[in-house]
Design a protein around this motif. Structure first.
Motif, mmCIF file in Angstrom:
data_model
loop_
_atom_site.group_PDB
_atom_site.id
_atom_site.type_symbol
_atom_site.label_atom_id
_atom_site.label_comp_id
_atom_site.label_asym_id
_atom_site.label_seq_id
_atom_site.Cartn_x
_atom_site.Cartn_y
_atom_site.Cartn_z
ATOM 1 N N TYR A 29 0.846 -1.338 0.108
ATOM 2 C CA TYR A 29 -0.232 0.094 0.281
ATOM 3 C C TYR A 29 0.782 1.163 -0.253
ATOM 4 N N GLY A 30 1.841 1.027 0.393
ATOM 5 C CA GLY A 30 2.837 2.816 0.668
ATOM 6 C C GLY A 30 3.123 3.051 -0.681
ATOM 7 N N ILE A 31 3.760 2.008 -0.958
ATOM 8 C CA ILE A 31 4.042 1.758 -2.535
ATOM 9 C C ILE A 31 2.701 1.918 -4.040
ATOM 10 N N LEU A 32 1.776 1.336 -3.738
ATOM 11 C CA LEU A 32 1.453 1.340 -5.029
ATOM 12 C C LEU A 32 -0.348 2.435 -4.140
ATOM 13 N N GLU A 33 -0.252 2.275 -2.798
ATOM 14 C CA GLU A 33 -1.948 2.551 -2.469
ATOM 15 C C GLU A 33 -2.790 1.584 -2.909
ATOM 16 N N LEU A 34 -2.925 0.279 -3.526
ATOM 17 C CA LEU A 34 -3.055 -1.061 -3.434
ATOM 18 C C LEU A 34 -3.548 -2.057 -2.375
ATOM 19 N N ILE A 35 -4.101 -2.489 -1.629
ATOM 20 C CA ILE A 35 -5.166 -3.482 -0.608
ATOM 21 C C ILE A 35 -4.217 -4.685 -1.505
ATOM 22 N N ASP A 182 7.209 9.316 -4.046
ATOM 23 C CA ASP A 182 6.982 10.037 -5.275
ATOM 24 C C ASP A 182 7.126 9.407 -6.434
ATOM 25 N N ARG A 183 6.221 8.302 -6.570
ATOM 26 C CA ARG A 183 6.723 7.244 -7.688
ATOM 27 C C ARG A 183 7.714 8.121 -9.241
ATOM 28 N N GLU A 184 6.942 9.160 -9.573
ATOM 29 C CA GLU A 184 7.132 9.758 -10.866
ATOM 30 C C GLU A 184 8.043 10.265 -10.783
ATOM 31 N N GLY A 190 16.102 7.949 -11.904
ATOM 32 C CA GLY A 190 16.600 6.690 -12.643
ATOM 33 C C GLY A 190 16.234 5.473 -11.854
ATOM 34 N N VAL A 191 15.196 5.674 -10.399
ATOM 35 C CA VAL A 191 14.807 4.855 -9.632
ATOM 36 C C VAL A 191 14.142 3.345 -11.064
ATOM 37 N N ASN A 192 14.311 2.394 -10.916
ATOM 38 C CA ASN A 192 13.257 1.606 -11.503
ATOM 39 C C ASN A 192 12.350 1.290 -10.876
ATOM 40 N N VAL A 193 11.574 1.596 -11.270
ATOM 41 C CA VAL A 193 10.157 1.484 -10.412
ATOM 42 C C VAL A 193 9.481 0.472 -10.108
ATOM 43 N N ASN A 194 9.701 -0.838 -11.650
ATOM 44 C CA ASN A 194 8.993 -1.749 -11.744
ATOM 45 C C ASN A 194 9.566 -3.254 -10.941
ATOM 46 N N GLN A 297 -0.887 13.294 2.011
ATOM 47 C CA GLN A 297 -1.271 15.540 1.509
ATOM 48 C C GLN A 297 -1.425 14.796 0.237
ATOM 49 N N GLN A 298 -2.638 15.493 -0.740
ATOM 50 C CA GLN A 298 -2.834 15.614 -1.862
ATOM 51 C C GLN A 298 -1.626 16.036 -2.757
ATOM 52 N N LYS A 299 -1.181 15.549 -4.054
ATOM 53 C CA LYS A 299 0.187 16.387 -4.440
ATOM 54 C C LYS A 299 0.066 16.748 -5.482
ATOM 55 N N VAL A 300 0.076 18.430 -5.647
ATOM 56 C CA VAL A 300 -0.508 18.999 -6.794
ATOM 57 C C VAL A 300 0.503 19.567 -7.663
#
Length: 300
Positions: A29-35, A182-184, A190-194, A297-300
């Motif tokens: 959840y911390g990385i993908l916000e997915l349960i 912040d994934r983006e 240069g972080v390999n997110v996958n 917090q919502q990123k804008v």
């Protein structure tokens, strides 16, 4: 006082297992916000793999700690492979989809894995050998705590400490924290997110597998449904402590385990789940982000 101590040890033992499984929920959840609702089934698969390996080794004449070690290693490898595969098949194609789509996919994967194991094995309970009985404690320690409880609590504490150190001090841990923040931006740096997401699923699945082996050996039986029951409790622990918080998952597991143990011991085992989820509701009413959670917090 002895009865209180037995309930306390039982709660810490149960809470340690909940915490190990909850770490997988909170990391994802911390990385993908997915349960990842299929996480409980990964725990269950680890227990079944350990049972198969332990049975084969016992038939070959192996005994003691060697059986426990090999069964745990195989359970970790298989569960990690399942976790990696589930992420690639069920979640990766839906990262840009509406939030409801990966949730439905996670529930569907959970049901699929349950039925897969039920058809491949049996819907009935199977006896699980007590692999922890080979540990001998000093008499002074054994008078206060059983071997299986000691091994579970010590192993869970050691794994949680190792995970904390990995996340805090290693290059991979720093990459995980950057992706969670912040994934983006992590991708631009240069972080390999996958690769980081896959490693997160692998680590969470490995921890769940170890928890499955330990608690199955402690309880002495398993079936295809234990993953769903333990998964719901571990998810409750993760939310209770603060979903997305590693220390929160640990604390939530211990609080939930102690609550269930004392409620069962002093009131009635029929209300075990009632007290657990009542505690969750109270925490969410009084502190919606969990005990150690922080407002997002919502990123804008």
């Amino acid at each position: 006082m002895n009865y209180f101590w037995d309930l306390f040890l039982g709660g810490i033992t149960r809470g340690s297992i909940y915490a190990l499984i909850a770490l997988g929920y909170t990391m994802v959840y911390g990385i993908l916000e997915l349960i990842n609702f299929a996480h409980g089934e990964i725990y269950m698969i680890g227990a079944f793999v350990a049972l198969i390996v332990a049975s084969v080794l016992t038939m070959q004449g192996c005994t003691g700690i060697a059986v426990l070690a090999l069964a745990t290693v195989m359970a970790v490898l298989y569960s990690a492979a399942y976790g990696f595969t589930v992420e690639k098949i069920a979640y990766k194609p839906l990262r840009q989809a509406p939030r409801l789509s990966p949730l439905i996919s996670a529930i569907g994967m959970s049901v699929f894995l349950q039925n897969y194991v039920m058809l491949a094995q049996t819907p009935d309970f199977l006896p699980f050998p007590n692999l922890l009985a080979s540990f001998e404690l000093p008499e002074t320690v054994g008078a206060w705590i059983g071997a299986s409880e000691f091994v579970i609590i010590f192993t869970a504490a050691a794994l949680m400490l190792c995970l904390t150190l990995i996340l805090k001090f290693t290059k991979m841990g720093k990459a995980m924290r950057s992706v969670a923040q912040d994934r983006e931006m992590a991708m631009l740096l240069g972080v390999n997110v996958n690769r980081i997401i896959s490693r997160t699923f692998i680590i969470g699945s490995a921890l769940a597998a170890i928890g499955g082996v330990l608690i199955a050996s402690h309880v002495g039986r398993i079936n295809f449904y234990i993953g769903f029951a333990a998964g719901i409790k571990a998810f409750t622990a993760a939310v209770l402590g603060g979903i997305g918080s590693i220390p929160g998952a640990m604390l939530g597991g211990l609080v939930l385990g102690l609550t269930e143990s004392f409620a069962t011991g002093y009131i009635s085992s029929d209300y075990e789940n009632v007290f657990a989820f009542t505690l969750l509701i109270l925490i969410l009413i009084l502190k919606p982000d969990g005990i150690l959670g922080r407002s997002s917090q919502q990123k804008v």
